[in-house]
Design an enzyme around this catalytic site. Structure first.
Site, PDB file in Angstrom:
ATOM      1  N   GLY A 189       5.778  37.154 -31.002  1.00 18.21           N
ATOM      2  CA  GLY A 189       6.690  37.073 -30.031  1.00 18.21           C
ATOM      3  C   GLY A 189       6.048  37.534 -28.750  1.00 18.21           C
ATOM      4  O   GLY A 189       4.874  37.449 -28.741  1.00 18.21           O
ATOM      5  N   VAL A 190       6.998  37.877 -27.656  1.00 21.52           N
ATOM      6  CA  VAL A 190       6.241  38.309 -26.599  1.00 21.52           C
ATOM      7  C   VAL A 190       5.320  39.347 -26.610  1.00 21.52           C
ATOM      8  O   VAL A 190       4.138  39.374 -26.188  1.00 21.52           O
ATOM      9  CB  VAL A 190       7.423  38.626 -25.506  1.00 21.52           C
ATOM     10  CG1 VAL A 190       6.876  39.106 -24.098  1.00 21.52           C
ATOM     11  CG2 VAL A 190       8.462  37.449 -25.495  1.00 21.52           C
ATOM     12  N   HIS A 451      -1.539  23.793   0.902  1.00 20.64           N
ATOM     13  CA  HIS A 451      -2.800  23.123   0.421  1.00 20.64           C
ATOM     14  C   HIS A 451      -3.837  24.008   0.582  1.00 20.64           C
ATOM     15  O   HIS A 451      -4.307  24.499   1.857  1.00 20.64           O
ATOM     16  CB  HIS A 451      -2.834  21.673   0.595  1.00 20.64           C
ATOM     17  CG  HIS A 451      -4.219  21.249   0.083  1.00 20.64           C
ATOM     18  ND1 HIS A 451      -4.091  20.896  -1.210  1.00 20.64           N
ATOM     19  CD2 HIS A 451      -5.392  21.062   0.473  1.00 20.64           C
ATOM     20  CE1 HIS A 451      -5.545  20.303  -1.389  1.00 20.64           C
ATOM     21  NE2 HIS A 451      -6.253  20.562  -0.321  1.00 20.64           N
TER      22      HIS A 451
END
Ligand code: NAD
Length: 474
Positions: A189-190, A451
């Site tokens: 899991g995490v 950007h």
């Protein structure tokens, strides 16, 4: 007569300490009770998150990521550093310093907000009273309103009992002072993935034993598959799905684990074993029997949508109540409980709680995934954009992962956003905000993104929902 406050908050984790600060901001005479003590035996505010959770694990994730980069990434940039030497003790000390800074910061915030900090175990008694017991004795306080924010604790499994010497919970796993040669982890899991990644990067040979057959079941399948490939083939984590641990045997310096895998019994020997099989609410001793505080079938404090328990004037927030066990969800509930007490009308939107897994690349998501859209029979459309086609990502030498967006096919409203990639933890906030405002993918597509930034992948994924991504073939 017991000392009386307007509000007493029980627990000073991210749900409780935030609730206490908000209460103080709203003009309430507030006290906050917490029993946590640091290695020196002093009170340490901030709960699991600051002491042995989010913050220390991110400190070690960052340190170990730097090791990984020095060993494997720098050469791509034309930088050679020779053999990298790791001082684990210093790494742990740096982590401890960060924890001390932040827990001390909460104490300072309490002082600045004139919050009374009480040290000890807080227990709800009848008539809106709270008993605070510590080694210095027991005292009873009362309040007009009480917020229970008692958090959660690791689940222990009898087949692998934590001793924090050889078998570790999340706290023990943050304090290993030398890199184990072989590290076992129960649970992919995490926590298992984050801590497994830390020690894998520092040179341990890591095996993760996961009972379920599916990798990261809550994560969108497409992303979970790519993540699994990256963690195993790319990074060398040995993740065994469908591996059920049946026993452990301790010897002086190692632990032998037995597990069933593909119908057969196996054994493996590790220098350390981390148990990360989930957490449970810490509600066993939160209220005296005669109070009659209602818990649900999973031992969580039962609350309504206004965070009210069945006892008038008593609220509960954070890991101890329904919903994901995430610090930011708890903090929002803490603020909401304080504002509800003040007569305001806040709302915590559980549908827009973001999730983040701090592996590399990071995984973050909000809203529903494609499988859930299918299960719910929704008419949906998807768009994705790979980081391999994002200029900033390539400049950072990050070539894996993607942003995937799910939207209602008719209204175009964003239903879910899933990111596997660099800084996914930060990028997901745009998606959360979009969903909070009920945005459409068109809204995101019409929003100018800087950007070159990673956020352009979000922009492009929104364009891709309508088949008009600019930097990939749709
Ligand atoms: P988890 O629920 O994420 O994962 C536990 C895993 O262990 C599951 O995949 C489960 O199938 C597996 N498992 C359970 N019993 C097992 C057994 N006997 N043998 C093998 N596998 C078994 O739990 P966790 O990783 O312990 O994390 C606990 C909580 O802490 C989570 O709810 C999470 O929300 C929170 N947390 C969040 C973060 C973050 O936000 N980045 C980080 C750490 C923890």
């Amino acid at each position: 007569m017991s000392e009386k406050f307007d509000v007493i908050v029980v627990g000073a984790g991210p749900a409780g300490y935030v609730a206490a600060i908000r209460c103080a901001q709203l003009g309430f005479n507030t006290a906050c009770v917490d029993k946590w003590e640091n290695k020196e035996g002093k009170q340490s505010l901030g709960g699991t998150c600051l002491n042995v959770g989010c913050i220390p694990s991110k400190a070690l994730l960052d340190s170990s990521e730097k090791v990984e980069q020095a060993e494997h990434e720098f050469a791509n940039h034309g930088i050679s550093v020779g053999k990298v030497k790791v001082d684990v003790e210093k790494m742990i000390a740096r982590k401890d310093e960060i924890v001390n800074n932040l827990t001390g910061g909460v104490a300072m915030l309490f002082k600045a907000n004139k919050i009374t900090s009480l040290h000890g175990h807080g227990k709800l008694l009848k008539d809106k009273q709270v008993e605070v017991s510590s080694k210095d004795g027991t005292k009873v306080y009362s309040a007009d309103n009480i917020i229970l924010a008692c958090g959660s604790e690791p689940i222990n499994i009898p087949v692998a009992e934590v001793d924090n010497e050889l078998i570790l919970d999340n706290a023990g796993a943050l304090d290993i002072n030398e890199v184990p040669k072989k590290l076992g982890v129960i649970g992919a899991g995490v926590i298992g993935l984050e801590l497994g990644s830390v020690w894998n990067r520092l040179g341990a040979d890591v095996t993760i034993l996961e009972a379920m057959d599916t990798f990261l079941a809550p994560v969108d399948k497409q992303l979970a598959r790519e993540a699994q490939r990256t963690f195993t083939k790319g990074q060398g984590l040995d993740i065994k799905l469908g591996a059920m641990v049946t026993g452990t045997k301790l010897s002086k310096k190692s632990v032998e684990v037995t597990y069933t895998f593909k119908g057969e019994e196996h054994t493996a020997t590790f220098d350390k074993l981390i148990v990360a099989v989930g957490r449970k609410p810490s509600t066993q001793d939160i209220a005296a029997q005669d109070v009659g505080l209602a818990l649900d079938e999973r031992g969580r404090i039962d609350v309504d949508d206004q965070l009210r328990t069945n006892i008038p004037g008593v609220y509960a927030v954070g890991d101890a109540v329904k919903g994901p066990m995430l610090a930011h969800k708890g903090s929002e509930e803490g603020v909401a409980a304080a504002e509800i007490i003040a007569g305001q009308k806040p709302h915590v939107n559980h549908d827009t709680v973001p999730w983040v897994i701090y592996t590399h690349p990071e995984i973050a998501w909000v809203g529903i995934n494609e499988e859930q859209a299918k299960e719910q029979g929704l008419n949906y459309k998807t768009g994705f954009f790979p980081f391999a086609a994002n200029g900033r990502s390539l400049a950072m030498n990050e070539k894996g992962g993607r942003v995937k967006m799910i939207a209602d096919a008719e209204t175009d409203r964003v239903l879910g956003v899933h990111i596997l990639g660099p800084n996914a933890s930060e990028l997901i906030s745009e998606a959360v905000l979009a969903m909070e405002y009920s945005a459409s993918t068109e809204d995101i597509a019409r929003t100018i993104h800087g950007h070159p930034t990673l956020s352009e992948a979000m922009h492009e994924a929104a364009l891709a929902v309508d088949g008009r991504a600019l930097h990939k073939v749709n």
